[in-house]
Structures are given as C-alpha cells and as structure tokens.
Enzyme design. Sequence first.
Site, PDB file in Angstrom:
ATOM      1  N   ASP A 246       0.808  -1.126   0.031  1.00 55.30           N
ATOM      2  CA  ASP A 246       0.060  -0.144  -0.033  1.00 55.30           C
ATOM      3  C   ASP A 246       0.831   1.294   0.067  1.00 55.30           C
ATOM      4  OD1 ASP A 246      -2.489  -1.638   0.050  1.00 55.30           O
ATOM      5  OD2 ASP A 246      -2.486  -1.401   2.417  1.00 55.30           O
TER       6      ASP A 246
ATOM      7  N   ASP B  91     -13.829  -4.328  -2.549  1.00 53.13           N
ATOM      8  CA  ASP B  91     -13.749  -4.396  -0.852  1.00 53.13           C
ATOM      9  C   ASP B  91     -15.340  -4.423  -0.317  1.00 53.13           C
ATOM     10  OD1 ASP B  91     -11.287  -3.568  -1.392  1.00 53.13           O
ATOM     11  OD2 ASP B  91     -11.516  -1.328  -1.120  1.00 53.13           O
TER      12      ASP B  91
END
Length: 269
Positions: A11, A130
């Site tokens: 990330d 997600d």
Amino acid sequence: VLTRRIIPCLDVDAGRVVKGTSFVNLRDAGDPAELAARYDLEGADELVFLDITASSDSRNTMVDVVRSVSEQVFIPLTVGGGIRSLEDVRRMLNAGADKVSVNTAAINTPELVSQGAGQFGSQCIVTAIDARRVEPGEEFPAPKDPSLAVDLNSGWQVFTHGGRNPTGLDAVKWARRTVALGSGEILLTSMDEDGQQDGYDLPLTRAISRAVPVPVIASGGAGTLEHLHHAFTDGEADAVLAASIFHFGTYSIAQAKEYLAACGVPMRI
C-alpha cells in the site's frame, strides 16, 4: 495442477509503503522499490501496489514508483488506486505494470472494464472488490442497476473510495457482473478482517470463488501461515495477498511457501 500464488501487497501513500488496520492507523513500512526487490528475491509470485490516497499528484508519484520497481523485479506487477480512464491504464502499463486493478472506477463506469479488456486483454484487468458483512437491519443506498442490489441472504456489500462509501451492491452479484464485462481476475478484500491478522473471511472468499470462473485473490486478515492455508482450502482462493506478516518480518515468503507445500498446496518454489 495450477500452482497457487503468494502475493505481497504494497500500500503506497505519497511514495512510501504503509500498513494499517481496517483501512486506518497507517504506519510506515519502507521504500517500495527496496521492499519489492526483497520480495522478488524471496520468491514472491507477484506483487500488488495500491496507491491508497490516489489524488492526481500521488498518481504521478505512482508512475515513478512503478517504473523504479519494474526495473528491479521480474515477477508480474499489479497496480491499482485512482485508475479512472483508459489513459490511466495505459500509463501504468507503459510504466511497467503487468495488470491494472480498478475498484471505484469499475462501479462508476463499468465500460472501463470492458474497454480495458478489449484494448489490453482481460489478463490485464483486475477488479478489486472491498466488501463488508451486512448487519441486520442495515440500510443500503440503491445501486444504479437494481438487479445488483445487496442480497440480505448472501450478506456482503461492496464499498468504494478505500472503504469509505457504501454502494448498495451485492459483492457476489458484482463479482459476476465484472467478470461478464471482461475482468480477468478478482482482488477480494474483506474490510472486516483487513489488518486484524485473525484470518481471511472464508465464507466471503468461498462465495466469490464459486461464483466466478476467473482467479480470485483473497485479501485482508492474514496473521499466520495457517490462515494462508485456510484461504486456499476452505476459501477456495487461487492466490493470497498479505502485507503485515511479510512487511514486518513475521514470516518470509520462503517460509510461507514451504509450509503450504508441506500442507499439499501446489506452490512454485
């Protein structure tokens, strides 16, 4: 037999690798190019880079990061975060990415998936989903296509914008739709489990894996090597994404692969 894949996830925020818990409380985990080179040496099958604060300035940062990383590693690289147009897809592929992951943009403009697959091939287009478990009595926004509305019996809603915005979309139905549009892979993150390190959401992973004919990458919740094993066996995933357990040195990729191979999971060692 298809080998299963282990994929470290980087990330990236403002050019640095970070890691949080359920999408918040970020801490620094290092330089993207250095970490990527280490994972390549350790035997990772692929790498995923997600620009988690993808405003236009950090997208330019991301192009530089992708370029510097792709010069050092020889394994497939998937890049996501803030990809909104075919031009963005092209820019990342030109910088050295092998695949591009779309999440919010796929929901806002589904034709981006079909056009991207048409232009660059399905193998280049990954849809990131997600998802969070539905709570009893929860209210949902109405999606543009009512046939994709949350199924209270199946139980997971899709979120966008790094997990901030509910969509009213059912995760299983949306996975099927995105594959029909041309997506070649699903990157499935359980927001409930992300960064908690107590295991992947196995019912969610299994439901999506059974619903689509393309590979599913399980993400969110790896804390032990047993968790990786369960994602492949109970979750029926084709690949596992993990961050914390690799970034902070709990396990090496080699340890993970040896453990999984010993459990009978087909690995490239």
